[in-house]
Scaffold this active site. Structure first.
Site, PDB file in Angstrom:
ATOM      1  CE  LYS A 189      -0.265   0.171   4.966  1.00 47.64           C
ATOM      2  NZ  LYS A 189      -0.983   0.396   6.181  1.00 47.64           N
ATOM      3  CB  ALA A 206     -10.375   7.911  -1.790  1.00 46.91           C
ATOM      4  CE1 TYR A 256      -2.406   0.696  -2.433  1.00 43.23           C
ATOM      5  CE2 TYR A 256      -2.922   3.029  -2.695  1.00 43.23           C
ATOM      6  CZ  TYR A 256      -3.143   1.810  -2.079  1.00 43.23           C
ATOM      7  OH  TYR A 256      -4.095   1.723  -1.102  1.00 43.23           O
TER       8      TYR A 256
HETATM    9  C1  UD1 Z   1      -1.667   8.923   1.004  1.00 43.71           C
HETATM   10  C2  UD1 Z   1      -1.512   8.117  -0.255  1.00 43.71           C
HETATM   11  C3  UD1 Z   1      -2.812   7.429  -0.579  1.00 43.71           C
HETATM   12  C4  UD1 Z   1      -3.351   6.637   0.595  1.00 43.71           C
HETATM   13  C5  UD1 Z   1      -3.482   7.582   1.775  1.00 43.71           C
HETATM   14  C6  UD1 Z   1      -3.993   6.915   3.033  1.00 43.71           C
HETATM   15  C7  UD1 Z   1       0.173   9.340  -1.532  1.00 43.71           C
HETATM   16  C8  UD1 Z   1       0.431  10.191  -2.724  1.00 43.71           C
HETATM   17  N1  UD1 Z   1      -1.093   8.995  -1.340  1.00 43.71           N
HETATM   18  O1  UD1 Z   1      -2.552   9.985   0.739  1.00 43.71           O
HETATM   19  O2  UD1 Z   1      -2.638   6.564  -1.649  1.00 43.71           O
HETATM   20  O3  UD1 Z   1      -4.606   6.092   0.262  1.00 43.71           O
HETATM   21  O4  UD1 Z   1      -2.192   8.133   2.045  1.00 43.71           O
HETATM   22  O5  UD1 Z   1      -3.093   5.982   3.538  1.00 43.71           O
HETATM   23  O6  UD1 Z   1       1.077   8.950  -0.813  1.00 43.71           O
HETATM   24  N2  UD1 Z   1       1.942  15.434   5.219  1.00 43.71           N
HETATM   25  C9  UD1 Z   1       2.879  16.274   5.808  1.00 43.71           C
HETATM   26  N3  UD1 Z   1       3.978  15.719   6.397  1.00 43.71           N
HETATM   27  C10 UD1 Z   1       4.183  14.351   6.446  1.00 43.71           C
HETATM   28  C11 UD1 Z   1       3.211  13.502   5.839  1.00 43.71           C
HETATM   29  C12 UD1 Z   1       2.113  14.076   5.223  1.00 43.71           C
HETATM   30  O7  UD1 Z   1       2.722  17.501   5.794  1.00 43.71           O
HETATM   31  O8  UD1 Z   1       5.206  13.911   6.990  1.00 43.71           O
HETATM   32  C13 UD1 Z   1       0.723  16.008   4.610  1.00 43.71           C
HETATM   33  C14 UD1 Z   1       0.558  15.713   3.132  1.00 43.71           C
HETATM   34  O9  UD1 Z   1       1.206  16.686   2.352  1.00 43.71           O
HETATM   35  C15 UD1 Z   1      -0.981  15.745   2.999  1.00 43.71           C
HETATM   36  C16 UD1 Z   1      -1.482  15.233   4.356  1.00 43.71           C
HETATM   37  O10 UD1 Z   1      -0.391  15.431   5.251  1.00 43.71           O
HETATM   38  O11 UD1 Z   1      -1.432  17.069   2.830  1.00 43.71           O
HETATM   39  C17 UD1 Z   1      -1.861  13.769   4.350  1.00 43.71           C
HETATM   40  O12 UD1 Z   1      -0.775  13.002   3.831  1.00 43.71           O
HETATM   41  P1  UD1 Z   1      -0.796  11.391   3.871  1.00 43.71           P
HETATM   42  O13 UD1 Z   1      -1.093  10.928   5.242  1.00 43.71           O
HETATM   43  O14 UD1 Z   1       0.483  10.934   3.249  1.00 43.71           O
HETATM   44  O15 UD1 Z   1      -2.057  10.988   3.002  1.00 43.71           O
HETATM   45  P2  UD1 Z   1      -2.434  11.354   1.468  1.00 43.71           P
HETATM   46  O16 UD1 Z   1      -1.397  12.157   0.831  1.00 43.71           O
HETATM   47  O17 UD1 Z   1      -3.815  11.892   1.481  1.00 43.71           O
END
Ligand code: UD1
Length: 340
Positions: free
Chosen positions: A86, A127, A150
């Site tokens: 994943k 999603a 993925y």
């Molecule tokens: C990611 C995955 C998606 C998966 C989802 C849930 C990607 C491109 N997409 O989505 O396939 O279904 O997780 O598991 O990886 N953020 C930070 N700092 C961090 C980590 C994240 O600022 O260290 C921010 C990101 O920029 C984003 C938000 O937190 O705005 C959520 O990030 P994340 O938890 O990685 O989820 P998604 O990007 O929505």
């Protein structure tokens, strides 16, 4: 509903929470897991939570002989499929590996199920199959534009299920498109425990809270959102798990296939999440704003209406509950395989 269900990937983060809810709903459940991304002691913990013996076969969904044996020894009414890889970034680096596990693994399982006359499947999708949203909240009939191997894998599996149903009406499927799972079981015995440095926001914040990581890097504060940081639809893993019961009911009782979002319909920003986690753990959590992460978008949240109308599904656990249960889980030292 007294039915017997095969649960692949049942020792993993979402799978283990689903196991608990399936057993609570009176279903008999058999887990299949290869433990490539799960700890064996999850099974002991599931026994403590449910107060009943866990049946688990250790093996791989790519192993047709193994699946045939499991299916010969059990008369299943349905399967819930989680076993897969994943991590989006990893899928870009290893597309073959991802295709093999996620697509070939699933088609191997479907062939074995067909052979055993088990044709009800709940599939754990994402999603992420939607890609960049044209509208928000995202409805299920939004275009699908997968942007990573993925996401493409998941869409291929969805398509395969739809094609199977067209070829033979005895098949029925529940395709569940998850938004961002968060939180842990209230017992603090099961939860998310990524092997490496987490890619996702919630487990990363959790590691900052435990002191294992120095600070959160906020990937950009110039997005078109109220506070400039990315907005996502975080859903409590227990709510997500419960959604599978309603999906199974629809298949077993009504024989009605469906594709639905499992979402809350509400978006929270990175800074909202950080503040909520600070409240849960009672500490100030350091962060720095860095550049955007490649491929990230401003806002992404789902339309929960169809899941509500079709399945009677509604996520009820709030952000504080997600953060509190996550903190209760990670702050118990014995829970993590990555901490000394
Ligand atoms: C990611 C995955 C998606 C998966 C989802 C849930 C990607 C491109 N997409 O989505 O396939 O279904 O997780 O598991 O990886 N953020 C930070 N700092 C961090 C980590 C994240 O600022 O260290 C921010 C990101 O920029 C984003 C938000 O937190 O705005 C959520 O990030 P994340 O938890 O990685 O989820 P998604 O990007 O929505």
């Amino acid at each position: 509903m007294s039915s017997k269900v095969l649960l692949t990937g049942g020792a993993g983060y979402i799978g283990s929470h689903t196991y608990v809810e399936l057993v609570a709903a009176g279903l008999e459940v058999v887990i299949v897991d290869n433990f490539s991304n799960a700890r064996r002691d999850v099974l002991d913990r599931l026994e403590i939570i449910t107060g009943a013996k866990v049946t688990c076969y250790e093996g791989d969904v790519l192993d047709a002989g193994f699946l045939d044996q499991v299916l010969a020894e059990n008369a299943f009414d349905a399967a819930v499929h989680y076993a897969g890889k994943k991590a989006v970034g990893e899928s870009v680096e290893n597309p073959l590996d991802y295709f093999r596990t996620n697509c070939v693994g699933f088609s191997t399982l479907l062939a074995a199920l067909d052979e055993a006359d088990v044709r009800r499947v709940v599939f754990s999708s994402t999603a992420t199959v939607y890609g960049k949203p044209d509208i928000l909240p995202l409805p299920e009939n939004h275009a699908t534009r997968p942007e990573s191997p993925y996401a493409e894998n998941k869409l291929i599996c969805e398509t395969l299920l739809r094609q199977l149903k067209t070829s033979d009406d005895r098949w029925s499927y529940g395709i569940l498109r998850y938004f961002n799972p968060a939180g842990a079981h209230p017992s603090s015995l099961i939860g998310e425990d990524p092997n490496d440095i987490p890619n996702n926001l919630m487990p990363y914040i959790a590691r900052v809270a435990t002191g294992d990581l120095a600070r959160l890097r906020v990937f950009g504060d110039d997005y078109d959102t109220p506070d400039g940081t990315g907005v996502r639809d975080y859903i409590h893993v227990v709510d997500l798990a419960k959604g599978h019961i309603q999906s199974l009911r629809k298949l077993i009782d009504k024989d009605e296939s469906h594709i639905v979002n499992l979402s809350t319909g509400t978006g929270y920003s990175v800074l909202d999440m950080l503040r909520a986690y600070e409240k849960a753990c009672g500490k100030t959590l350091p962060y720095e704003v860095t550049g955007r992460r490649a491929g990230d978008i401003d806002g992404f949240w789902g339309d929960p209406t169809l899941a509500s109308n079709l399945l009677g599904f509604k996520a009820v656990r709030d952000l504080d509950d997600m953060c509190q249960t996550s903190w209760n889980w990670v702050s118990r030292k014995t829970n993590s395989r990555n901490r000394p």
